[in-house]
Design a protein around this motif. Structure first.
Motif, PDB file in Angstrom:
ATOM      1  N   MET A 129      85.017  34.145  50.907  1.00  0.00           N
ATOM      2  CA  MET A 129      83.854  33.601  51.596  1.00  0.00           C
ATOM      3  C   MET A 129      83.082  32.929  50.416  1.00  0.00           C
ATOM      4  O   MET A 129      83.803  32.772  49.261  1.00  0.00           O
ATOM      5  N   ILE A 130      81.996  32.514  50.748  1.00  0.00           N
ATOM      6  CA  ILE A 130      81.244  32.125  49.726  1.00  0.00           C
ATOM      7  C   ILE A 130      80.860  32.571  48.199  1.00  0.00           C
ATOM      8  O   ILE A 130      80.659  33.751  48.195  1.00  0.00           O
ATOM      9  N   GLY A 131      81.403  31.589  47.239  1.00  0.00           N
ATOM     10  CA  GLY A 131      81.350  32.323  46.111  1.00  0.00           C
ATOM     11  C   GLY A 131      82.416  33.167  45.343  1.00  0.00           C
ATOM     12  O   GLY A 131      82.184  33.866  44.329  1.00  0.00           O
ATOM     13  N   ALA A 132      83.560  33.509  46.181  1.00  0.00           N
ATOM     14  CA  ALA A 132      84.446  34.599  46.144  1.00  0.00           C
ATOM     15  C   ALA A 132      85.104  34.649  44.934  1.00  0.00           C
ATOM     16  O   ALA A 132      85.648  35.552  44.112  1.00  0.00           O
ATOM     17  N   SER A 133      85.327  33.273  44.259  1.00  0.00           N
ATOM     18  CA  SER A 133      86.190  32.860  42.921  1.00  0.00           C
ATOM     19  C   SER A 133      85.274  32.630  41.895  1.00  0.00           C
ATOM     20  O   SER A 133      85.949  32.593  40.889  1.00  0.00           O
ATOM     21  N   ASN A 134      83.955  32.797  41.900  1.00  0.00           N
ATOM     22  CA  ASN A 134      83.140  32.637  40.842  1.00  0.00           C
ATOM     23  C   ASN A 134      83.033  33.869  40.022  1.00  0.00           C
ATOM     24  O   ASN A 134      82.888  34.920  40.370  1.00  0.00           O
ATOM     25  N   PRO A 135      83.368  33.878  38.737  1.00  0.00           N
ATOM     26  CA  PRO A 135      83.514  35.180  37.871  1.00  0.00           C
ATOM     27  C   PRO A 135      81.911  35.902  37.854  1.00  0.00           C
ATOM     28  O   PRO A 135      81.822  37.017  37.896  1.00  0.00           O
ATOM     29  N   ILE A 136      81.053  35.022  37.748  1.00  0.00           N
ATOM     30  CA  ILE A 136      79.609  35.486  37.766  1.00  0.00           C
ATOM     31  C   ILE A 136      79.265  36.272  39.099  1.00  0.00           C
ATOM     32  O   ILE A 136      78.577  37.289  38.987  1.00  0.00           O
ATOM     33  N   PHE A 137      79.745  35.600  40.008  1.00  0.00           N
ATOM     34  CA  PHE A 137      79.368  36.160  41.487  1.00  0.00           C
ATOM     35  C   PHE A 137      80.232  37.546  41.386  1.00  0.00           C
ATOM     36  O   PHE A 137      79.608  38.678  42.184  1.00  0.00           O
ATOM     37  N   PRO A 152      80.128  30.686  56.900  1.00  0.00           N
ATOM     38  CA  PRO A 152      80.456  31.288  55.231  1.00  0.00           C
ATOM     39  C   PRO A 152      81.687  31.254  55.090  1.00  0.00           C
ATOM     40  O   PRO A 152      82.010  31.572  54.012  1.00  0.00           O
ATOM     41  N   PHE A 153      82.574  31.263  55.800  1.00  0.00           N
ATOM     42  CA  PHE A 153      84.089  31.312  55.540  1.00  0.00           C
ATOM     43  C   PHE A 153      84.793  29.942  55.553  1.00  0.00           C
ATOM     44  O   PHE A 153      84.583  29.271  55.873  1.00  0.00           O
ATOM     45  N   LEU A 154      85.406  30.220  54.161  1.00  0.00           N
ATOM     46  CA  LEU A 154      86.189  28.912  53.643  1.00  0.00           C
ATOM     47  C   LEU A 154      87.276  28.944  54.279  1.00  0.00           C
ATOM     48  O   LEU A 154      88.204  27.839  53.768  1.00  0.00           O
ATOM     49  N   SER A 155      88.020  29.702  55.112  1.00  0.00           N
ATOM     50  CA  SER A 155      89.152  29.574  55.644  1.00  0.00           C
ATOM     51  C   SER A 155      89.198  30.312  57.017  1.00  0.00           C
ATOM     52  O   SER A 155      88.647  31.277  57.298  1.00  0.00           O
ATOM     53  N   ARG A 156      90.326  29.549  57.858  1.00  0.00           N
ATOM     54  CA  ARG A 156      90.293  30.178  59.088  1.00  0.00           C
ATOM     55  C   ARG A 156      90.801  31.658  59.342  1.00  0.00           C
ATOM     56  O   ARG A 156      90.419  32.480  59.939  1.00  0.00           O
ATOM     57  N   ASN A 157      91.377  31.915  58.122  1.00  0.00           N
ATOM     58  CA  ASN A 157      92.112  33.265  58.208  1.00  0.00           C
ATOM     59  C   ASN A 157      91.128  34.272  57.775  1.00  0.00           C
ATOM     60  O   ASN A 157      90.969  35.399  58.188  1.00  0.00           O
ATOM     61  N   ASP A 158      90.047  33.908  56.900  1.00  0.00           N
ATOM     62  CA  ASP A 158      88.764  34.901  56.457  1.00  0.00           C
ATOM     63  C   ASP A 158      88.067  35.039  57.774  1.00  0.00           C
ATOM     64  O   ASP A 158      87.620  36.341  57.897  1.00  0.00           O
ATOM     65  N   PHE A 159      88.047  34.017  58.245  1.00  0.00           N
ATOM     66  CA  PHE A 159      87.040  34.288  59.626  1.00  0.00           C
ATOM     67  C   PHE A 159      87.920  35.251  60.813  1.00  0.00           C
ATOM     68  O   PHE A 159      87.283  36.257  61.332  1.00  0.00           O
ATOM     69  N   ALA A 160      88.841  34.973  60.694  1.00  0.00           N
ATOM     70  CA  ALA A 160      89.690  35.719  61.793  1.00  0.00           C
ATOM     71  C   ALA A 160      89.849  37.090  61.316  1.00  0.00           C
ATOM     72  O   ALA A 160      89.794  38.305  62.241  1.00  0.00           O
ATOM     73  N   MET A 161      89.916  37.389  59.985  1.00  0.00           N
ATOM     74  CA  MET A 161      89.990  38.887  59.556  1.00  0.00           C
ATOM     75  C   MET A 161      88.866  39.479  59.793  1.00  0.00           C
ATOM     76  O   MET A 161      88.431  40.659  59.956  1.00  0.00           O
ATOM     77  N   ALA A 220      91.559  40.450  47.994  1.00  0.00           N
ATOM     78  CA  ALA A 220      91.282  39.782  46.663  1.00  0.00           C
ATOM     79  C   ALA A 220      90.029  39.115  46.879  1.00  0.00           C
ATOM     80  O   ALA A 220      89.570  38.626  45.906  1.00  0.00           O
ATOM     81  N   LYS A 221      89.442  39.304  48.174  1.00  0.00           N
ATOM     82  CA  LYS A 221      88.214  38.649  48.336  1.00  0.00           C
ATOM     83  C   LYS A 221      87.067  39.619  48.477  1.00  0.00           C
ATOM     84  O   LYS A 221      86.932  40.395  49.710  1.00  0.00           O
ATOM     85  N   PRO A 222      86.161  39.847  47.652  1.00  0.00           N
ATOM     86  CA  PRO A 222      85.258  41.069  47.650  1.00  0.00           C
ATOM     87  C   PRO A 222      84.373  40.894  49.141  1.00  0.00           C
ATOM     88  O   PRO A 222      84.066  41.966  49.666  1.00  0.00           O
ATOM     89  N   GLY A 223      84.052  39.655  49.509  1.00  0.00           N
ATOM     90  CA  GLY A 223      83.160  39.796  50.664  1.00  0.00           C
ATOM     91  C   GLY A 223      83.946  39.982  51.820  1.00  0.00           C
ATOM     92  O   GLY A 223      83.169  40.949  52.877  1.00  0.00           O
ATOM     93  N   LEU A 224      85.311  40.117  52.068  1.00  0.00           N
ATOM     94  CA  LEU A 224      85.975  40.833  53.266  1.00  0.00           C
ATOM     95  C   LEU A 224      86.258  42.200  52.836  1.00  0.00           C
ATOM     96  O   LEU A 224      86.145  43.088  53.854  1.00  0.00           O
ATOM     97  N   ALA A 225      86.921  42.450  51.645  1.00  0.00           N
ATOM     98  CA  ALA A 225      87.214  43.763  51.534  1.00  0.00           C
ATOM     99  C   ALA A 225      86.208  44.683  51.441  1.00  0.00           C
ATOM    100  O   ALA A 225      86.438  45.952  52.062  1.00  0.00           O
TER     101      ALA A 225
END
Length: 386
Positions: free
Chosen positions: A1-9, A145-154, A348-353
């Motif tokens: 999701m948005i900002g998931a790879s940003n270390p500050i986020f 807000p989902f950067l991938s179809r898989n994130d949206f589906a999950m 590995a994605k805080p917004g989903l986990a």
């Protein structure tokens, strides 16, 4: 999701979660001290899910403290994230012991899932690859807000059962085709198919079959009709095209094979949590043309980073959530995401986990609700005769 790879986020996210959960626990502790008769005993913490979560966080910190990691900073970050996830689960287990609160969680989960699914489908077709029609994205496949179809589906795997279960529970109030939750659940299922995530479509269909199996017979027909109408609106053509690919496991197969080689080098202690991007290149069998940051299989990645014992702790967590998920029916999404983790990396994605761990905590509270409810006081009055 948005900002998931940003270390500050990620650091900010963990800090906010820990502060919020600490505040919730502090508030509930005060309520228990001042109104003990309303709350009964605290939630037992010696349960499978909560103990497994604590063990996972401790494992990473132990690797960092003993220098058993290829990249100490990454292991420290991942350990803090796991601590935040454990705090989310424990906070929800503590604060949702009241059945009415659990029902509100289910209602909000269904409502938010429906709202975000509508917005995400609209954004996909009209936002021209931008996040919420405004923010530029490095990826073309954007669903709200989902950067991938898989994130949206999950995300839909987590929220769809809540909407479906509400529709069945409230079926007596409305005729089936006038039941709003029937249409909400049907739309969310259709949105999952429209996302064209093959694993997501399969798991949403499996959830639908399990839920329909326990629903009244008439629901099977009406849900099917509503789902077909919703699919006609949302569309499923892209999914049909992706199902016809000659090799659906291309690239993932080579990444998995390379990850298994990594595991074979240190099967017990692993290379350190969060270090997959550093250890994978020396074992890569295929140049994917981009940096491979994850194994596209959380289970293999857990074995590579933490060793097989660490993955077994995750397996313990997954198995321990099954009874509560089937008992509640609306918690089936937890198991679906653990299965989806065989071909993707949701944890590995805080917004989903965070959604998964919040649901784990709520289901745990439901499991312990009988034990935490105060026993009614009974009085026996002797010599009472008419």
């Amino acid at each position: 999701m948005i900002g998931a790879s940003n270390p500050i986020f990620r650091w900010g996210y963990c800090l906010c979660v820990l502060l919020i959960v600490f505040g919730v626990l502090l508030s509930n502790s005060w309520d228990i001290l001042t109104r003990r008769e309303d709350y009964g005993s605290p939630v037992p913490v010696r349960t499978g899910p909560l103990c497994a979560l604590g063990a996972m966080a401790a494992w990473g910190f132990a690797q960092w403290a003993t220098l058993n990691t290829e990249y100490a900073y990454a292991t420290r970050v991942r350990s803090v994230e796991l601590t935040a996830f454990a705090a989310v689960a424990f906070g929800f287990a503590w604060s949702t012991r009241d059945p009415r609160t659990q029902k509100k969680i289910q209602e909000w989960l269904a409502a938010f899932g429906f709202l975000l699914s509508v917005v995400s489908v609209l954004a996909y077709f009209t936002a021209q690859g931008k996040i919420f029609w405004v923010f530029a994205s490095p990826y073309p496949d954007i669903w709200g807000p989902f950067l991938s179809r898989n994130d949206f589906a999950m995300f839909l795997e987590i929220t769809f059962p809540a909407a479906f279960a509400l529709g069945v529970e409230r079926g007596a109030r409305w005729p089936p085709l006038r039941n709003p939750h029937l249409w909400i659940a049907a739309w969310m299922y259709a949105a999952g198919l429209a996302s064209a995530s093959r694993a997501g479509a399969a798991l949403l269909t499996a959830e639908a079959f399990l839920l329909l199996w326990t629903a009244p017979r008439r629901w099977r027909f009406y849900f099917g009709a509503a789902a077909l109408a919703s699919i006609a609106v949302a569309g499923a053509g892209t999914l049909l095209g992706r199902l016809q690919l000659a090799d659906p496991f291309a690239v993932r197969r080579e990444i998995a094979a390379s990850t298994i080689e990594v595991i074979s080098e240190r099967p017990i202690r692993g290379f350190g949590l969060g270090t997959f991007p550093q250890i994978y290149p020396s074992h890569a069998r295929l140049d994917a043309g981009a940096l491979v940051q994850h194994a596209h299989n959380d289970w293999l990645e857990w074995c590579a980073e933490g060793g097989i014992p660490f993955a077994l702790v995750w397996l313990t967590l997954a198995i321990s959530t099954v009874p509560g998920a089937f008992r509640s029916k609306w918690g089936l999404g937890v198991g679906a995401v653990f299965v989806h983790a065989l071909v993707d990396y949701p944890f590995a994605k805080p917004g989903l986990a965070a959604w998964v761990f919040a649901l784990i905590g709520t289901l745990e509270a439901g499991r312990n609700e009988k034990s935490t409810r105060p026993r009614p006081l009974t009085m026996q009055v002797e010599g009472e005769h008419s």
